[in-house]
Write a protein that holds these residues in place. Structure first.
Motif, mmCIF file in Angstrom:
data_model
loop_
_atom_site.group_PDB
_atom_site.id
_atom_site.type_symbol
_atom_site.label_atom_id
_atom_site.label_comp_id
_atom_site.label_asym_id
_atom_site.label_seq_id
_atom_site.Cartn_x
_atom_site.Cartn_y
_atom_site.Cartn_z
ATOM 1 N N ALA A 18 42.994 45.153 35.550
ATOM 2 C CA ALA A 18 43.701 45.720 35.438
ATOM 3 C C ALA A 18 43.203 46.960 37.165
ATOM 4 C CB ALA A 18 43.890 46.424 34.661
ATOM 5 N N ALA A 19 42.034 47.488 37.284
ATOM 6 C CA ALA A 19 41.659 48.184 38.032
ATOM 7 C C ALA A 19 42.570 47.403 39.561
ATOM 8 C CB ALA A 19 40.620 48.270 38.024
ATOM 9 N N ASP A 20 42.168 46.598 39.890
ATOM 10 C CA ASP A 20 42.464 46.122 41.046
ATOM 11 C C ASP A 20 44.219 46.565 41.680
ATOM 12 O OD1 ASP A 20 40.050 45.726 41.578
ATOM 13 O OD2 ASP A 20 40.030 43.588 40.665
ATOM 14 N N ILE A 21 45.232 46.159 40.606
ATOM 15 C CA ILE A 21 46.550 46.178 40.467
ATOM 16 C C ILE A 21 46.745 47.017 41.704
ATOM 17 C CG2 ILE A 21 48.774 45.640 39.024
ATOM 18 C CD1 ILE A 21 47.132 44.111 37.529
ATOM 19 N N MET A 54 47.658 43.341 32.498
ATOM 20 C CA MET A 54 48.067 43.630 33.824
ATOM 21 C C MET A 54 49.416 44.370 33.948
ATOM 22 S SD MET A 54 45.376 42.257 34.883
ATOM 23 C CE MET A 54 45.374 40.988 36.032
ATOM 24 N N ILE A 55 50.473 44.318 33.451
ATOM 25 C CA ILE A 55 52.121 44.490 33.152
ATOM 26 C C ILE A 55 52.147 46.067 33.068
ATOM 27 C CG2 ILE A 55 54.036 44.667 32.480
ATOM 28 C CD1 ILE A 55 53.919 41.055 32.161
ATOM 29 N N GLU A 56 51.326 46.089 32.331
ATOM 30 C CA GLU A 56 50.799 47.889 32.459
ATOM 31 C C GLU A 56 50.384 48.615 33.073
ATOM 32 O OE1 GLU A 56 49.719 47.423 27.656
ATOM 33 O OE2 GLU A 56 49.991 49.300 28.056
ATOM 34 N N GLU A 87 52.221 51.086 35.754
ATOM 35 C CA GLU A 87 51.050 52.900 35.605
ATOM 36 C C GLU A 87 51.391 52.827 37.594
ATOM 37 O OE1 GLU A 87 49.887 54.524 34.079
ATOM 38 O OE2 GLU A 87 50.250 53.615 32.263
ATOM 39 N N ALA A 88 51.262 52.076 38.371
ATOM 40 C CA ALA A 88 50.908 51.734 39.877
ATOM 41 C C ALA A 88 52.379 51.946 40.422
ATOM 42 C CB ALA A 88 50.085 50.718 40.072
ATOM 43 N N GLY A 89 53.668 52.309 38.905
ATOM 44 C CA GLY A 89 54.544 52.251 39.751
ATOM 45 C C GLY A 89 55.621 51.081 39.729
ATOM 46 N N GLN A 90 55.446 49.949 39.363
ATOM 47 C CA GLN A 90 56.542 49.094 39.156
ATOM 48 C C GLN A 90 56.657 48.788 38.502
ATOM 49 O OE1 GLN A 90 56.326 46.495 42.318
ATOM 50 N NE2 GLN A 90 57.778 45.309 41.028
ATOM 51 N N ARG A 123 59.786 37.876 45.711
ATOM 52 C CA ARG A 123 59.029 38.060 44.862
ATOM 53 C C ARG A 123 57.340 37.535 44.601
ATOM 54 N NH1 ARG A 123 62.979 34.093 45.809
ATOM 55 N NH2 ARG A 123 61.316 32.688 45.407
ATOM 56 N N VAL A 124 56.881 38.136 44.015
ATOM 57 C CA VAL A 124 55.310 38.097 45.070
ATOM 58 C C VAL A 124 54.177 37.403 43.014
ATOM 59 C CG1 VAL A 124 53.382 38.728 45.634
ATOM 60 C CG2 VAL A 124 55.566 39.355 46.625
ATOM 61 N N GLY A 125 53.649 36.689 43.440
ATOM 62 C CA GLY A 125 52.871 36.938 42.377
ATOM 63 C C GLY A 125 51.171 37.080 42.842
ATOM 64 N N THR A 126 50.410 35.681 43.047
ATOM 65 C CA THR A 126 49.228 35.959 43.293
ATOM 66 C C THR A 126 48.718 37.018 43.907
ATOM 67 O OG1 THR A 126 49.571 33.877 42.919
ATOM 68 C CG2 THR A 126 47.277 34.619 43.883
ATOM 69 N N ALA A 127 49.177 37.565 44.662
ATOM 70 C CA ALA A 127 49.082 38.814 45.619
ATOM 71 C C ALA A 127 48.418 39.369 45.095
ATOM 72 C CB ALA A 127 49.217 38.839 46.985
ATOM 73 N N ILE A 128 49.654 39.852 44.098
ATOM 74 C CA ILE A 128 49.135 41.268 43.183
ATOM 75 C C ILE A 128 48.277 41.044 42.057
ATOM 76 C CG2 ILE A 128 50.421 42.708 41.772
ATOM 77 C CD1 ILE A 128 53.147 41.427 42.626
ATOM 78 N N PHE A 129 48.253 39.525 40.653
ATOM 79 C CA PHE A 129 47.637 39.645 39.836
ATOM 80 C C PHE A 129 46.418 38.641 39.714
ATOM 81 C CE2 PHE A 129 52.288 40.558 38.755
ATOM 82 C CZ PHE A 129 52.115 42.001 37.991
ATOM 83 N N GLY A 130 46.038 38.147 40.868
ATOM 84 C CA GLY A 130 45.204 36.827 41.610
ATOM 85 C C GLY A 130 45.601 35.881 41.541
ATOM 86 N N PRO A 131 44.808 35.116 40.991
ATOM 87 C CA PRO A 131 45.311 33.528 40.700
ATOM 88 C C PRO A 131 45.757 33.266 39.341
ATOM 89 C CG PRO A 131 43.000 33.725 41.392
ATOM 90 C CD PRO A 131 43.682 34.746 41.005
ATOM 91 N N ARG A 132 46.708 32.107 39.005
ATOM 92 C CA ARG A 132 47.813 32.699 37.827
ATOM 93 C C ARG A 132 46.279 31.411 37.037
ATOM 94 N NH1 ARG A 132 51.642 31.674 41.308
ATOM 95 N NH2 ARG A 132 52.355 30.124 41.359
ATOM 96 N N GLU A 133 46.548 32.470 35.338
ATOM 97 C CA GLU A 133 45.582 32.194 34.342
ATOM 98 C C GLU A 133 45.923 30.685 33.593
ATOM 99 O OE1 GLU A 133 45.452 35.841 31.828
ATOM 100 O OE2 GLU A 133 44.752 36.388 34.188
ATOM 101 N N GLY A 134 45.212 30.162 33.037
ATOM 102 C CA GLY A 134 45.327 29.247 32.248
ATOM 103 C C GLY A 134 46.401 27.707 32.552
#
Ligand SMILES: *Cc1c(COP(=O)(O)O)cnc(C)c1O
Length: 247
Positions: free
Chosen positions: A5-8, A46-48, A52-55, A236-247
């Motif tokens: 979460a801290a990296d997001i 991760m969404i929270e 918090e970071a304004g998204q 539409r950006v996923g991996t560059a924000i949250f990292g590799p997909r989980e599961g």
């Protein structure tokens, strides 16, 4: 390396900076580009962190996965979060999709557009929709297939006829077009795909002048800067924000 979460916040700041630079390079107002954080496979914490970071704009690609997550988000986050559906929707899930999302980027066939408009009406809502176009003709991709047009005027006319029908649906507000470029290591490979989507938008503006076509949803982690240079208003950006997909 797993992202916490801290990296997001740092990832979001970096991406916003790159969007801004790409907009400025191409003479566009950076404020005309909306970043959608695609949170599929990632949990609510991760969404929270992103919130918090304004998204504020988030994307999901499966109705089933989004159901629990959005319900949870509605409990723990303020109501200014905007949810975007970016994945294929099965017809029988359209009612759930209409209740969960305010934007649907994946109008990949007339039937789903009809269903969503009806479901939105039943809920007393209006949905924002983007018509998904398969520019490259990849078999694995959903969307109206543009690749067959060069030698196929009838297909183009059939598409325009479907567009006309979608524009008349009362509770779906068509806002523009969406595409996914084929996967490539080189972001420049996506440029002609994005350019063709923009040209198609221009053709639709000429054909349906009473309609506004303000949005182009294009660009993902690997190619969003090129997309912005080619006119994207929604990336539409996923991996560059949250990292590799989980599961
Ligand atoms: C997963 C997904 C994205 C985000 O992809 P990344 O490469 O992780 O940025 C964007 N658009 C759609 C339709 C997706 O399914």
């Amino acid at each position: 390396m797993a992202i916490t979460a801290a990296d997001i916040g740092a990832n979001l700041a970096e991406i916003r900076g790159r969007i801004e630079a790409a907009a400025e390079r191409s003479g566009r107002d950076p404020a005309s580009v909306q970043l959608i954080a695609v949170s599929k496979t990632h949990g609510i914490e991760m969404i929270e962190a992103a919130y918090e970071a304004g998204q504020r704009h988030f994307g999901e690609n499966r109705v089933y996965e989004a159901e629990g997550k959005i319900a949870e988000a509605r409990k723990v986050l303020p109501s200014d979060v905007v949810w975007h559906m970016v994945g294929h929707i099965q017809s029988r899930k359209s009612g759930d999709a209409a209740a969960l999302f305010s934007w649907v980027h994946s109008l990949d066939r007339l039937k789903i557009a009809r269903h969503l408009s009806k479901d939105a009406e039943a809920l007393g809502l209006t949905l924002n929709g983007l018509i998904e176009v398969n520019v490259s003709g990849e078999e694995s991709k959903y969307g109206f297939d543009l690749s067959r047009w060069p030698d196929g005027e009838p297909q183009k006319e059939a598409f325009f006829a479907d567009v006309e029908t979608m524009l008349a649906l009362p509770d779906l507000r068509i806002q523009g077009l969406m595409t996914m470029a084929p996967y490539s290591e080189n972001p420049e490979d996506a440029r002609p795909v994005f350019r063709r989507l923009r040209e198609l938008r221009d053709a639709l503006c000429a054909r349906f002048p009473a309609q506004e076509w303000p949005h182009l949803s294009m660009g993902m982690s690997g190619d969003f800067e090129v997309a912005v240079e080619e006119g994207a208003t929604l990336v539409r950006v996923g991996t560059a924000i949250f990292g590799p997909r989980e599961g």
